[in-house]
Design an enzyme around this catalytic site. Structure first.
Site, PDB file in Angstrom:
ATOM      1  N   HIS A   1      23.868   0.025  -1.970  1.00  0.00           N
ATOM      2  CA  HIS A   1      22.881   1.044  -2.317  1.00  0.00           C
ATOM      3  C   HIS A   1      22.831   2.041  -1.157  1.00  0.00           C
ATOM      4  O   HIS A   1      21.977   1.990  -0.283  1.00  0.00           O
ATOM      5  CB  HIS A   1      21.502   0.416  -2.548  1.00  0.00           C
ATOM      6  CG  HIS A   1      20.420   1.436  -2.758  1.00  0.00           C
ATOM      7  ND1 HIS A   1      20.432   2.315  -3.815  1.00  0.00           N
ATOM      8  CD2 HIS A   1      19.305   1.731  -2.050  1.00  0.00           C
ATOM      9  CE1 HIS A   1      19.365   3.097  -3.758  1.00  0.00           C
ATOM     10  NE2 HIS A   1      18.668   2.762  -2.685  1.00  0.00           N
TER      11      HIS A   1
ATOM     12  N   GLN B   1      10.129 -12.673   6.904  1.00  0.00           N
ATOM     13  CA  GLN B   1       9.877 -12.858   5.481  1.00  0.00           C
ATOM     14  C   GLN B   1      10.790 -13.928   4.887  1.00  0.00           C
ATOM     15  O   GLN B   1      10.361 -14.706   4.035  1.00  0.00           O
ATOM     16  CB  GLN B   1      10.031 -11.522   4.755  1.00  0.00           C
ATOM     17  CG  GLN B   1       8.957 -10.527   5.168  1.00  0.00           C
ATOM     18  CD  GLN B   1       9.006  -9.214   4.412  1.00  0.00           C
ATOM     19  OE1 GLN B   1       9.858  -9.007   3.556  1.00  0.00           O
ATOM     20  NE2 GLN B   1       8.089  -8.312   4.735  1.00  0.00           N
TER      21      GLN B   1
ATOM     22  N   ASP C   1      20.059   3.296  -9.101  1.00  0.00           N
ATOM     23  CA  ASP C   1      21.317   4.046  -9.160  1.00  0.00           C
ATOM     24  C   ASP C   1      21.923   3.979 -10.565  1.00  0.00           C
ATOM     25  O   ASP C   1      22.449   4.976 -11.077  1.00  0.00           O
ATOM     26  CB  ASP C   1      22.301   3.489  -8.133  1.00  0.00           C
ATOM     27  CG  ASP C   1      21.685   3.381  -6.754  1.00  0.00           C
ATOM     28  OD1 ASP C   1      21.243   4.409  -6.221  1.00  0.00           O
ATOM     29  OD2 ASP C   1      21.631   2.255  -6.212  1.00  0.00           O
TER      30      ASP C   1
ATOM     31  N   ALA D   1       0.819  -1.210   0.000  1.00  0.00           N
ATOM     32  CA  ALA D   1       0.000   0.000   0.000  1.00  0.00           C
ATOM     33  C   ALA D   1       0.855   1.263   0.000  1.00  0.00           C
ATOM     34  O   ALA D   1       0.311   2.368   0.066  1.00  0.00           O
ATOM     35  CB  ALA D   1      -0.928   0.007   1.218  1.00  0.00           C
ATOM     36  N   GLY D   2       2.160   1.100  -0.076  1.00  0.00           N
ATOM     37  CA  GLY D   2       3.063   2.242  -0.042  1.00  0.00           C
ATOM     38  C   GLY D   2       3.205   2.937  -1.382  1.00  0.00           C
ATOM     39  O   GLY D   2       2.657   2.504  -2.406  1.00  0.00           O
TER      40      GLY D   2
END
Length: 367
Positions: free
Chosen positions: A223, A148, A195, A49-50
């Site tokens: 990153h 996860q 990047d 939902a982001g």
């Protein structure tokens, strides 16, 4: 259809019978494509939902990631208190009427979300807040990616391809990999394609050319602000002529100074300007990463992916490190034999050392 329209159609068929054959051929081709349609792939997106996911999900649903003949089933994972907002996202996906979107699973249960997953895009992560130490950030994310990783290990397909986006992406990827020992290590990657795309964009802007004319820039390492955007082996086409990026730009001070810092700090600059982190460009980079991994890179073209280090370029094993890679038949291969200057070596080692420190701090949180 009116009576007049029907008469015109009959007359056209009588006058141009060959067009009927063409229509039949096209109809048969359509039927053939339908009968040869691939089995739907299950794609997990966490933090669904982001902002990043809001830009990403339509791209997956309309075929940008896997191609126009690949059905998808979206598995959307969110924390429980965000489920009402996730239902709004689901409704929008339904209203989008995407022909390739076969089904949607929305849940807060990781074991449901990762069940039989073919691809897992781990976008959700605990964001760094003002005053938060890096160790605190790693601690918060260690718990998320432990859960996860365990769910991936337990219920996902053993062939699942994993892309970690949530920051610190490289170390979060390492954590997920650590807790999914039954899945091949090489199936875990982190996103540095954003990047890579930023670096191409800066070169194109500097030279006044299209990004399609810029090739083989490299992102080495993490990153983060220690990443090393490297142009020493890339090339560009200017006015139809192929040149090295170094020769075309003809300004090594810029390429070893402002260019590097601009790419390293681009995310922070976007937050300062937009008051939100990168979303649209991140979603596009996610699609690029998975598409190339699955469908392959063009001949002679390499892209940047953070993958488990295998010792290439004297970077020790045990971290997720961004390398130049080529992709074919669903697998990536680290490009070998590139010349590394003394300047480049220093930058590559510095970003590795940050990753080694992150790894140590993250694993300490799990003791």
């Amino acid at each position: 259809m009116t009576t007049t329209q029907k008469r015109i159609r009959v007359l056209h068929q009588q006058l141009y019978p060959e067009s009927n054959s063409l229509n039949q051929i096209q109809h048969n081709q359509t039927l053939a494509r339908m009968s040869n349609r691939k089995e739907a792939v299950r794609v997990v997106v966490t933090g669904a939902a982001g902002q990043i996911s809001y830009s990403l999900l339509p791209l997956i649903a309309n075929g940008a990631m896997f191609g126009p003949d690949q059905d998808v089933i979206l598995h959307l994972l969110e924390v429980e208190f965000v489920l009402p907002a996730l239902q709004g996202v689901v409704m929008e996906l339904e209203d989008g009427s995407y022909p390739l979107l076969k089904d949607i699973v929305a849940t807060s249960d990781a074991n449901v979300a990762f069940k039989d997953a073919d691809f897992a895009i781990l976008v959700g992560a605990f964001p760094r807040k003002d005053g938060m130490e890096r160790a605190d950030l790693l601690s918060k994310n260690a718990g998320i990616f432990k859960v996860q990783g365990q769910a991936l290990d337990k219920v996902a397909k053993k062939s699942v391809k994993v892309l970690v986006v949530g920051n610190p992406a490289n170390t979060n990827c390492l954590l997920a990999q650590h807790f999914a020992p039954s899945i091949p290590k090489e199936n875990f990657t982190a996103l540095t394609r954003l990047d890579h795309n930023r670096a191409k964009g800066q070169v194109a802007k500097k030279l006044g050319v299209s990004v399609r004319d810029v090739h083989n820039v490299i992102i080495w390492g993490n990153h983060s602000s220690t990443q090393y955007p490297d142009t020493t082996v890339g090339h560009v086409v200017v006015n139809g002529e192929k040149k090295s990026i170094r020769d075309a730009v003809n300004d090594n001070k810029y390429l070893e100074g402002d260019f590097i810092s601009t790419v390293q700090k681009r995310g922070a600059a976007i937050i300062a300007a937009r008051k939100f982190s990168s979303a649209m460009s991140a979603a596009n980079a996610i699609v690029d990463h998975i598409r190339d991994w699955v469908l392959g890179t063009p001949e002679g073209e390499y892209v940047s992916m953070a993958v488990p280090s295998d010792g290439s370029y004297d970077i020790p094993e045990g971290v997720i490190y961004s390398y130049p890679v080529t992709c074919k038949n669903g697998k990536y291969t680290i490009v070998q034999g590139l010349t590394v200057s003394e300047f480049s070596r220093g930058k590559m080692v510095a970003t590795y050392e940050e990753l080694a420190d992150e790894k140590k701090a993250a694993l300490e949180q799990l003791q």
